[in-house]
Motif scaffolding. Structure first.
Motif, short mmCIF file in Angstrom:
data_model
loop_
_atom_site.label_atom_id
_atom_site.label_comp_id
_atom_site.label_asym_id
_atom_site.label_seq_id
_atom_site.Cartn_x
_atom_site.Cartn_y
_atom_site.Cartn_z
N LEU A 155 0.87 -1.18 0.00
CA LEU A 155 0.00 0.00 0.00
C LEU A 155 0.90 1.22 0.00
CD1 LEU A 155 -2.92 1.14 0.24
CD2 LEU A 155 -2.54 1.23 2.71
N PHE A 156 0.81 2.02 -1.05
CA PHE A 156 1.67 3.19 -1.22
C PHE A 156 0.87 4.43 -0.86
CE2 PHE A 156 3.96 6.40 -3.77
CZ PHE A 156 5.25 6.16 -3.36
N PHE A 157 1.35 5.18 0.15
CA PHE A 157 0.56 6.26 0.74
C PHE A 157 1.28 7.60 0.60
CE2 PHE A 157 -2.11 7.21 4.82
CZ PHE A 157 -2.60 8.36 4.23
N PRO A 158 1.00 8.39 -0.46
CA PRO A 158 1.56 9.74 -0.56
C PRO A 158 0.96 10.62 0.53
CG PRO A 158 0.74 8.96 -2.69
CD PRO A 158 0.19 8.05 -1.64
N LEU A 159 1.80 11.25 1.35
CA LEU A 159 1.32 12.03 2.49
C LEU A 159 0.91 13.44 2.09
CD1 LEU A 159 3.68 10.95 5.43
CD2 LEU A 159 1.27 10.40 5.10
N TYR A 160 -0.05 13.50 1.17
CA TYR A 160 -0.58 14.78 0.73
C TYR A 160 -2.10 14.72 0.87
CZ TYR A 160 3.98 14.69 -1.55
OH TYR A 160 5.31 14.57 -1.82
N PRO A 161 -2.69 15.46 1.81
CA PRO A 161 -4.14 15.41 1.98
C PRO A 161 -4.90 15.77 0.71
CG PRO A 161 -3.11 16.49 3.85
CD PRO A 161 -2.04 16.31 2.83
N GLN A 162 -4.42 16.79 -0.01
CA GLN A 162 -5.06 17.22 -1.24
C GLN A 162 -4.25 16.69 -2.43
OE1 GLN A 162 -3.95 19.46 1.13
NE2 GLN A 162 -5.89 19.71 2.20
N TYR A 163 -4.94 16.14 -3.42
CA TYR A 163 -4.27 15.62 -4.60
C TYR A 163 -3.77 16.76 -5.48
CZ TYR A 163 -3.52 13.54 -9.18
OH TYR A 163 -2.96 13.16 -10.38
N ALA A 164 -2.54 16.62 -5.95
CA ALA A 164 -2.00 17.54 -6.97
C ALA A 164 -1.05 16.76 -7.86
CB ALA A 164 -1.28 18.72 -6.32
N SER A 165 -1.02 17.15 -9.09
CA SER A 165 -0.12 16.49 -10.03
C SER A 165 1.35 16.57 -9.61
CB SER A 165 -0.30 17.09 -11.44
OG SER A 165 0.66 16.59 -12.33
N PRO A 166 1.85 17.75 -9.13
CA PRO A 166 3.27 17.83 -8.75
C PRO A 166 3.62 17.13 -7.43
CG PRO A 166 2.36 20.00 -9.30
CD PRO A 166 1.21 19.07 -9.09
N THR A 167 2.64 16.60 -6.72
CA THR A 167 2.92 15.94 -5.43
C THR A 167 2.45 14.49 -5.46
OG1 THR A 167 0.84 16.87 -4.55
CG2 THR A 167 2.90 18.05 -4.07
N THR A 168 1.15 14.27 -5.38
CA THR A 168 0.60 12.92 -5.35
C THR A 168 0.94 12.15 -6.62
OG1 THR A 168 -1.26 13.82 -4.09
CG2 THR A 168 -1.48 11.58 -4.92
N ALA A 169 0.70 12.75 -7.76
CA ALA A 169 0.88 12.04 -9.02
C ALA A 169 2.33 11.64 -9.25
CB ALA A 169 0.37 12.89 -10.18
N THR A 170 3.26 12.55 -8.97
CA THR A 170 4.66 12.20 -9.22
C THR A 170 5.16 11.16 -8.25
OG1 THR A 170 6.85 13.11 -9.67
CG2 THR A 170 5.69 14.04 -7.80
N ALA A 171 4.63 11.15 -7.01
CA ALA A 171 5.00 10.11 -6.05
C ALA A 171 4.54 8.75 -6.57
CB ALA A 171 4.38 10.40 -4.69
N ASN A 172 3.30 8.69 -7.06
CA ASN A 172 2.80 7.43 -7.61
C ASN A 172 3.56 7.03 -8.87
OD1 ASN A 172 0.85 7.24 -5.60
ND2 ASN A 172 -0.74 8.24 -6.82
N ASP A 173 3.87 8.01 -9.71
CA ASP A 173 4.66 7.72 -10.92
C ASP A 173 5.95 7.00 -10.56
OD1 ASP A 173 2.80 9.02 -12.49
OD2 ASP A 173 3.99 10.85 -12.74
N GLN A 174 6.63 7.51 -9.54
CA GLN A 174 7.93 6.96 -9.18
C GLN A 174 7.80 5.52 -8.67
OE1 GLN A 174 10.40 8.49 -10.14
NE2 GLN A 174 12.23 8.00 -8.95
N ALA A 175 6.72 5.26 -7.92
CA ALA A 175 6.50 3.90 -7.44
C ALA A 175 6.29 2.95 -8.61
CB ALA A 175 5.29 3.87 -6.50
N PHE A 176 5.52 3.36 -9.58
CA PHE A 176 5.26 2.48 -10.72
C PHE A 176 6.48 2.36 -11.63
CE2 PHE A 176 0.82 3.34 -9.53
CZ PHE A 176 0.34 2.03 -9.49
#
Length: 357
Positions: A155-176
């Motif tokens: 379970l990959f949990f980006p610690l950003y309460p609000q979704y944003a492309s420069p934060t949540t999305a790039t964290a998920n990108d890196q995991a994949f």
């Protein structure tokens, strides 16, 4: 003739009913939980800062200009000067005892507390760790280590309460990206934005109440300062701005305050294009010019105090308010490793692990 030897059941995984005697041993199957935050330089010297900033500002999710146009400007001009300024900012908040940034110290403590809560519920079947999108520990190294330790589901949990492309999305990108290179990919789930989760809002409200109770006088206005993004991100479909506005509204409603008691602003503008606003540094100065003598600032988009809160808000933004005629500035710390924050994260994690444990 091959001898087939039954192997014991692997906790959390399937039963390996038959295997040859010379089959290599495998670790017990586990479920991994990874907290992911933005990142931190390894040190505050020029080379460390340049390495960190180069990785950060080269991310197409952060600066999406054409590479042929952006990289020469970044490498030849921006990174020749900015590491000095950023290094100075980090030195003003650096955890000298541990020789690391506060973000790293706090994220490690959040991970420890979350691990304690999950282990109390699920035992050794759950392995908890953390990573950084930029700097160390890297996302790639942590995911590979967890897989080597038997994590077949993560379970990959980006610690950003609000979704944003420069934060949540790039964290998920890196995991994949790491999964793209693995022969045996673990199953991976990502945690969605939790900007309206009632436990998060409750913890946020409690932190505000505690700061107000400790203040020498009651602030006249609470400014909710979020990290900014270019305005065109909003127009292109990024939900961040809307989720920030909703977080502010839910916080105000939970506190039972009237409209206008909490005002939304955005900080950390970078580059020449128009960003969502108002800009926090300008907004607090305007509040002072309007006669507000005591304001408070809270940072709902940051799960842990970092250079944007400890240096930018508590120094630059505070100074702007005082220079414009303000008298008292109260900073409401991030939720960090508060017990109610950890409880909120634990509730979110347990919900997202449904069906795996």
């Amino acid at each position: 003739m091959t001898i087939i030897t039954p192997l014991p059941e692997r906790p959390g995984g399937g039963r390996l009913t038959h295997a040859p005697a010379d089959h290599p041993s495998l670790p017990s199957a586990r479920v991994g939980v990874v907290l992911a935050n933005l990142g931190t330089p390894d040190a505050t010297d020029y080379r460390s800062m340049r390495r960190y900033l180069s990785e950060f500002l080269s991310d197409k999710r952060v600066v999406d200009y054409p590479r042929w146009k952006w990289q020469p400007l970044l490498q030849l001009i921006i990174l020749s000067r900015r590491p000095f300024k950023s290094g100075e900012a980090y030195r003003s908040i650096w955890n000298t005892e541990k020789d690391e940034s506060p973000l790293l110290t706090i994220t490690r403590e959040q991970t420890r507390k979350l691990a304690e809560g999950l282990h109390a519920r699920f035992g050794e079947r759950v392995l908890v760790d953390f990573c950084m999108r930029y700097g160390n520990p890297s996302t790639d190294s942590v995911l590979r280590r967890m897989q080597a330790q038997g994590c077949e589901k993560i379970l990959f949990f980006p610690l950003y309460p609000q979704y944003a492309s420069p934060t949540t999305a790039t964290a998920n990108d890196q995991a994949f990206r790491t999964l793209m290179e693995l022969k045996w990919q673990p199953a991976l789930r990502t945690v969605p934005a939790y900007f309206e989760h009632p436990n998060y809002i409750e913890a946020l409200a409690s932190s505000v109440c505690e700061a107000y109770e400790a203040a020498t006088s009651t602030p006249e206005v609470l400014v909710a300062s979020y990290h900014g993004v270019p305005k065109r991100f909003l127009l292109e479909g990024d939900p961040y701005h809307c989720q920030c506005q909703k977080t502010t509204r839910l916080l105000r409603e939970h506190l039972g305050w009237k409209e206008g008691a909490i005002q939304t602003a955005f900080q950390s503008k970078f580059g020449p294009e128009e960003w969502v606003g108002p800009a926090t540094v300008e907004h607090v100065a305007e509040l002072a010019r309007q006669g507000k003598r005591h304001i408070a600032v809270v940072s709902p988009a940051f799960a842990a105090d970092c250079v944007e809160t400890l240096e930018e808000i508590q120094q630059e933004i505070r100074d702007a308010f005082l220079a414009a005629g303000g008298e008292t500035f109260t900073y409401v710390p991030c939720l960090n490793a508060r017990d109610d924050h950890i409880d909120a994260l634990l509730t979110i994690v347990e919900n997202e692990l449904a069906g795996w444990l």
